[in-house]
Design a protein around this motif. Structure first.
Motif: not given
Length: 326
Positions: A184-196, A198-203, A230-240
């Motif tokens: 998802r990408s709205y409200a000045n935030e990008t969020q990616v959820f991996l279900e299964e 392999r991906i690479t996420l970068e700013v 979650t990417i917000q203002k160039g910072v990646i936050t991880i939630k396991e």
């Protein structure tokens, strides 16, 4: 007095060749000294002056003209050389720009209105677009598939034998080798959820990156499936060990509220129904549990108000204000 004419006749040979003024002065003094000068002698003096003017007018002027012409030609030649170099540079830049610009052209592939839309890609991949979302194709190399997402979507990517499957979303870029994920990408935030998979996420425009691998490829510090970033203002936050319920609930036309911040829920409602909501007095905490059905707009807003002890006040067309009730 008998020698005066002969001296006058030879006087032009005595004139100073360094300048016209000296010649004229010499002639004047000579004429003044011999007061009884004849008219023929005066004519000789005048001829001498004219001769000097002619020689001065022809020789030096001609030389000066040649020098001026030579000096004038030199800058013109240099100017043409500089212009040629500049033109070659411009043409080279234009050619390179045309090549790279062609690779980055963006074209709308699909968009959804008030309903979920399924998009089938040529390689067998499937994309479910959340309401009011857009999927663009970015022309790339022959082997890569490059897309841009505005809004939210669930991707089921077929295995990529050659090249990569790339999705740009807000501040982030996802590179896929065959997987299922939500972005998802709205409200000045990008969020990616991996279900299964392999991906690479970068700013974007940054070297920060996170590789998300399946369990058998895990390395220390890397995300596992069923995790989000979650990417917000160039910072990646991880939630396991994240729950997919809060990421793919919209595919079942529901909003998962348990444990989600109030502002995040409002942002989801705003995007899902294409409305703008101003929060005047939010609840202090979210004690609500369960899911909220995303059906008719007014009914959904009423149910949401009851759940969070507030009300939505309609200000204008598709503009609302949420006011908490004490």
């Amino acid at each position: 007095m008998t020698n005066k004419p002969s001296n006058r006749k030879n006087s032009p040979q005595k004139f100073n060749p360094n300048g016209l003024f000296e010649d004229m002065l010499h002639s004047y003094r000579e004429g003044y000294e011999y007061e009884e000068a004849t008219s023929s002698a005066k004519k000789e003096v005048w001829k001498a002056i004219q001769h000097h003017i002619q020689s001065t007018d022809e020789s030096p002027h001609t030389e000066l003209t040649r020098q001026s012409f030579t000096l004038y030609k030199l800058p013109i030649a240099k100017l043409f050389r500089y212009a040629a170099v500049f033109l070659v540079g411009i043409l080279g830049w234009w050619a390179l720009y045309g090549i790279f610009n062609e690779e980055k052209s963006v074209n709308l592939l699909a968009e959804s209105s008030h309903q979920i839309k399924m998009v089938y890609l040529e390689d067998g991949s499937k994309v479910q677009l959340r309401p009011y979302s857009q999927l663009y194709r970015i022309t790339s190399t022959a082997n890569d598939q490059h897309f841009k997402l505005e809004g939210e979507a669930y991707f089921q990517v077929a295995k990529q034998n050659d090249g990569e499957f790339i999705v740009d979303a807000g501040e982030g870029q996802i590179r896929v080798l065959g997987t299922a994920f939500n972005v998802r990408s709205y409200a000045n935030e990008t969020q990616v959820f991996l279900e299964e998979g392999r991906i690479t996420l970068e700013v974007l425009s940054s070297s920060d990156s996170i590789s998300t691998l399946p369990n058998e490829y895990q390395k220390p510090g890397l995300l596992e499936p069923q995790s989000s970033a979650t990417i917000q203002k160039g910072v990646i936050t991880i939630k396991e060990n994240d729950s997919n319920a809060s990421h793919v609930d919209w595919m079942e036309s529901s909003l998962y509220v348990t444990g989600n911040p109030f502002n995040s829920l409002i942002n989801e409602l705003s995007h899902h129904y294409n409305i703008a909501v101003k929060i005047t007095q939010p609840p202090t905490e979210n004690f609500a549990n369960g899911s909220l059905v995303l059906g008719d707009l007014e009914q959904t807003l009423t149910n949401f108000s009851l759940l969070f002890n507030g009300e939505f006040v309609k200000k204008s067309n598709r503009k609302y204000e949420f006011v908490g009730i004490d």
